[in-house]
Design a protein around this motif. Structure first.
Motif, short mmCIF file in Angstrom:
data_model
loop_
_atom_site.label_atom_id
_atom_site.label_comp_id
_atom_site.label_asym_id
_atom_site.label_seq_id
_atom_site.Cartn_x
_atom_site.Cartn_y
_atom_site.Cartn_z
N SER A 170 0.83 -1.20 0.00
CA SER A 170 0.00 0.00 0.00
C SER A 170 0.87 1.25 0.00
CB SER A 170 -0.93 0.00 1.21
OG SER A 170 -0.19 -0.01 2.41
N SER A 171 0.31 2.33 -0.50
CA SER A 171 1.03 3.60 -0.51
C SER A 171 0.99 4.23 0.87
CB SER A 171 0.41 4.56 -1.54
OG SER A 171 -0.95 4.79 -1.24
N GLU A 172 1.94 5.10 1.12
CA GLU A 172 2.02 5.77 2.41
C GLU A 172 0.83 6.70 2.61
OE1 GLU A 172 5.05 8.91 3.23
OE2 GLU A 172 5.88 7.40 4.57
N GLY A 173 0.32 6.76 3.81
CA GLY A 173 -0.81 7.62 4.12
C GLY A 173 -0.42 9.09 4.16
N PRO A 174 -1.39 9.97 4.35
CA PRO A 174 -1.12 11.42 4.31
C PRO A 174 -0.57 11.99 5.62
CG PRO A 174 -3.45 11.06 4.66
CD PRO A 174 -2.83 9.69 4.48
N LEU A 175 -0.24 11.14 6.58
CA LEU A 175 0.19 11.64 7.89
C LEU A 175 1.40 12.58 7.81
CD1 LEU A 175 -0.32 11.61 10.92
CD2 LEU A 175 1.12 9.58 11.09
N PRO A 176 2.44 12.28 7.00
CA PRO A 176 3.57 13.23 6.93
C PRO A 176 3.15 14.61 6.44
CG PRO A 176 4.22 11.10 6.04
CD PRO A 176 2.73 11.03 6.26
N LEU A 177 2.23 14.66 5.47
CA LEU A 177 1.76 15.96 4.99
C LEU A 177 0.99 16.70 6.08
CD1 LEU A 177 0.50 15.12 1.38
CD2 LEU A 177 2.51 16.46 2.01
N GLN A 178 0.17 15.97 6.82
CA GLN A 178 -0.60 16.59 7.89
C GLN A 178 0.32 17.10 9.00
OE1 GLN A 178 -3.06 13.27 8.82
NE2 GLN A 178 -4.47 13.60 7.12
N ALA A 179 1.31 16.30 9.36
CA ALA A 179 2.26 16.73 10.38
C ALA A 179 3.05 17.94 9.91
CB ALA A 179 3.21 15.59 10.74
N GLY A 180 3.42 17.95 8.62
CA GLY A 180 4.14 19.09 8.06
C GLY A 180 3.32 20.36 8.12
#
Length: 256
Positions: free
Chosen positions: A210-220
């Motif tokens: 599966s592809s990585e979730g959006p958590l890094p973008l949200q944390a950024g």
């Protein structure tokens, strides 16, 4: 324009930039927080069956996903009446049509006859065979064929985990329906151990990972928002003070 007017204009510009930075920061912070609250759900892991990846008492963030989006290697939260009426956390090692077996001559799990390196395992306090310890990926041998629409799930702590191996005699040979999945674990939030990666070994199998979730973008977005809010809040007064100091210095120079 007089010096005083020039410095006043600089101070007003500083206030405008300060307010703009705070406004953009608020949008990013609140937007990132709201986005995360919609997409992710927090869970507390009750046992050590997923150690060392996730330990008992850890708080994890799990992306709400449809069971059809789950791939091999994913760590998922699911509820199945056969396993108990409480959410459980396990790793998907097989999907519909897979033949799961353990262990091969190297002590590894196999999927359709292909050995899978599992560096995330800890067996008898040691690493998995992928790290050279020689410990098998499961203390007992087993074989199962996963029915279509089902998932075969194992804990990373193979000595103590009560997982699909325990339910091999049940219908579906220990597997659970995809519809039982509630979320996919993306990160350990507390303690802050970071993101849970997608195992490379499963990427070579049909369907990939599966592809990585959006958590890094949200944390950024949260981090940038906080920086802009604090920076903007500090810049306005500093710019105004600098403009007033420059105006006083210029007035003093003219008065000499």
């Amino acid at each position: 324009m007089s010096g005083s007017g020039r410095h006043d204009g600089r101070g007003r510009l500083g206030n405008v930039l300060s307010n703009l930075a705070v406004a953009v920061g608020c949008v990013l912070f609140l937007g990132g927080f709201a986005w995360g609250a919609v997409v992710y759900a927090p869970y507390t892991v009750p046992t050590d069956s997923m150690a060392p990846t996730v330990n008992a008492g850890d708080r994890v963030l799990a992306e709400r996903v449809d069971g059809e989006d789950v791939r091999r290697g994913d760590v998922v939260v699911f509820t199945d009446p056969t396993w108990g009426a409480v959410p459980m956390v396990k790793r998907v090692v097989g999907v519909g049509g897979d033949k799961i077996a353990c262990c091969d001559e190297g002590g590894r799990l196999t999927v359709d006859g292909k050995p899978v390196e599992e560096p995330y395992l800890r067996v008898n306090g040691a690493s998995s065979p992928a790290s050279g310890s020689g410990a098998p990926a499961s203390p007992q041998d087993f074989t199962a064929t996963v029915p279509e629409g089902q998932l075969f799930l194992l804990g990373d702590e193979r000595n103590t985990s009560l997982d699909s191996r325990v339910h091999l005699e049940d219908a579906g040979q220990g597997s659970v329906p995809r519809g039982a999945v509630q979320a996919r674990v993306d990160a350990v939030a507390w303690p802050m151990n970071g993101m849970i990666g997608r195992p490379e070994a499963f990427a070579a199998l049909p369907g990939g990972v599966s592809s990585e979730g959006p958590l890094p973008l949200q944390a950024g977005a949260l981090v940038v928002g906080v920086v802009l809010i604090l920076g903007g809040a500090a810049y306005g007064p500093l710019a105004g003070r600098s403009a007033r100091r420059a105006a006083r210095a210029e007035a003093s120079a003219r008065g000499r």
